[in-house]
Design a protein around this motif. Sequence first.
Motif, mmCIF file in Angstrom:
data_model
loop_
_atom_site.group_PDB
_atom_site.id
_atom_site.type_symbol
_atom_site.label_atom_id
_atom_site.label_comp_id
_atom_site.label_asym_id
_atom_site.label_seq_id
_atom_site.Cartn_x
_atom_site.Cartn_y
_atom_site.Cartn_z
ATOM 1 N N ALA A 110 0.820 -1.207 0.000
ATOM 2 C CA ALA A 110 0.000 0.000 0.000
ATOM 3 C C ALA A 110 0.854 1.257 0.000
ATOM 4 C CB ALA A 110 -0.921 0.009 1.220
ATOM 5 N N GLY A 111 2.157 1.136 -0.188
ATOM 6 C CA GLY A 111 3.040 2.298 -0.145
ATOM 7 C C GLY A 111 3.547 2.509 1.259
ATOM 8 N N ALA A 112 4.714 3.116 1.372
ATOM 9 C CA ALA A 112 5.365 3.248 2.673
ATOM 10 C C ALA A 112 4.575 4.083 3.650
ATOM 11 C CB ALA A 112 6.761 3.847 2.493
ATOM 12 N N ASP A 113 3.760 5.029 3.160
ATOM 13 C CA ASP A 113 2.995 5.865 4.071
ATOM 14 C C ASP A 113 1.495 5.614 3.954
ATOM 15 O OD1 ASP A 113 2.490 6.886 1.608
ATOM 16 O OD2 ASP A 113 3.142 8.936 2.060
ATOM 17 N N GLN A 130 5.298 -8.595 -5.788
ATOM 18 C CA GLN A 130 4.578 -7.448 -6.350
ATOM 19 C C GLN A 130 4.312 -6.409 -5.264
ATOM 20 O OE1 GLN A 130 3.458 -7.282 -9.615
ATOM 21 N NE2 GLN A 130 2.237 -5.409 -9.488
ATOM 22 N N ALA A 131 3.821 -6.880 -4.109
ATOM 23 C CA ALA A 131 3.511 -5.965 -3.007
ATOM 24 C C ALA A 131 4.764 -5.295 -2.473
ATOM 25 C CB ALA A 131 2.795 -6.731 -1.889
ATOM 26 N N ALA A 132 5.846 -6.058 -2.360
ATOM 27 C CA ALA A 132 7.095 -5.503 -1.835
ATOM 28 C C ALA A 132 7.643 -4.416 -2.749
ATOM 29 C CB ALA A 132 8.123 -6.612 -1.646
ATOM 30 N N LEU A 133 7.626 -4.678 -4.056
ATOM 31 C CA LEU A 133 8.135 -3.676 -4.991
ATOM 32 C C LEU A 133 7.224 -2.454 -5.036
ATOM 33 C CD1 LEU A 133 9.485 -5.815 -7.965
ATOM 34 C CD2 LEU A 133 10.795 -4.426 -6.358
ATOM 35 N N SER A 134 5.932 -2.659 -4.860
ATOM 36 C CA SER A 134 5.012 -1.527 -4.820
ATOM 37 C C SER A 134 5.376 -0.580 -3.688
ATOM 38 C CB SER A 134 3.577 -2.040 -4.638
ATOM 39 O OG SER A 134 2.694 -0.977 -4.399
ATOM 40 N N THR A 135 5.574 -1.130 -2.495
ATOM 41 C CA THR A 135 5.960 -0.307 -1.352
ATOM 42 C C THR A 135 7.330 0.319 -1.575
ATOM 43 O OG1 THR A 135 4.623 -1.593 0.201
ATOM 44 C CG2 THR A 135 6.464 -0.357 1.122
ATOM 45 N N GLY A 180 10.605 5.073 -2.775
ATOM 46 C CA GLY A 180 11.604 5.706 -3.625
ATOM 47 C C GLY A 180 13.034 5.330 -3.330
ATOM 48 N N GLY A 181 13.275 4.427 -2.408
ATOM 49 C CA GLY A 181 14.631 4.022 -2.066
ATOM 50 C C GLY A 181 14.673 3.505 -0.638
#
Length: 385
Positions: free
Chosen positions: A31-34, A153-158, A163-164
């Motif tokens: 769901a993204g880092a934030d 997929q989920a890991a790369l999405s986050t 961004g790094g």
Amino acid sequence: MIIVLQIITGMLLLQLLFALWNAAQLPKLGAGADQSVPEALPVKAAPEGRRLSVLIPARNEAHNIANCLSSVLACSKGGIGPEIIVLDDSSSDGTGAVAAAAGGVRVQVLQGQELPEGWLGKSHACAQLAKAAEGEWLLFLDADVRLQPPALQAALSTAYAQGGGMVTGFPRQDTGTWLERLVVPLMVFTVICHLPVPLVRGSRDPRFVAAHGGFILIHRDCYARCGGHEAIRSELVDDMALARAVKRAGEPVCLADITDYVRVRMYRSAGEVWNGYRKNIYAGTGRSPLLLLAVLIMYFLFYLLPPAAVLYYCLTGQPGAALLPAAAVLTGIAIKRISDAAGRQPVWFCFLLPAGIFCLSLIAAASWRGSGSRRGYEWKGRRYS
């Protein structure tokens, strides 16, 4: 005693409120880092080069590596197609041959080099894997980890949303033996109770970190800037040391809820639990006897004294006096349930809290003693001090 129990109960109620808030702050993987990305972002397979390298250090993991690789390969059906490398770290049980047979042409199996002076085994294995990898993102997995198909997929999405930096989290823990059930879920308990989750991502202070070495996703540039495993080559608790190095390099660290996608059974016997925790607990406190003692005293007052008081008052015919410590016991159980829910553990595990804290305290004392002895600690055929 009554005043002491009143203070303990009040502090536990505050701890309960903190745990409720803190558990809600864990961002979901994908769901993204934030948590600003409501759904997993589509990740396109790179026509040239590699987006992701899955790196698995393995020492005497013949019983684990085939199932681990099977779960990783199952993630590739979505088109991610990661580079997969296993490093056989001087195994004596045929781990390398099992990995080669299980992975086929999709998996590269490396033979680990001899351990140099000043290095610890896992850090050296991970450093070799990183050197061999071609991916933009490096995912370090332990051989006892099992992934669900959408995990990469989920890991790369986050990772791309952040961004790094680094993305990590505590897998859903599978347990079987009695000491596993008592002690292993306490990893998440300590995070939920004591570490403000938003500060892991929002603060540059390296003290506010948590990481699980079984699942660490890190950008290649970040890995280079923080010095990688070479910078932490002698650190016993390598996952936490790497997370701190990432923060010191000015890079972000995301502690995510990965339990929907990642499972692990870290230990398979009471002896393994004892030796694994004994190796790490004292080092995890920065080898500070005062800090370790302070934690043990706090855990005794919060989670062992109240049930002991309930038992004492009941045995001495004072059931009315037992109500206050009973309230403290129930509050502690409620806190444990919050952490167990975050770790996807069974409901009844929360009632094991006093026994779990007692066992953890014994292991912590043994960890401190082991640091001061010549024998040190032994794990997977290697000795550590």
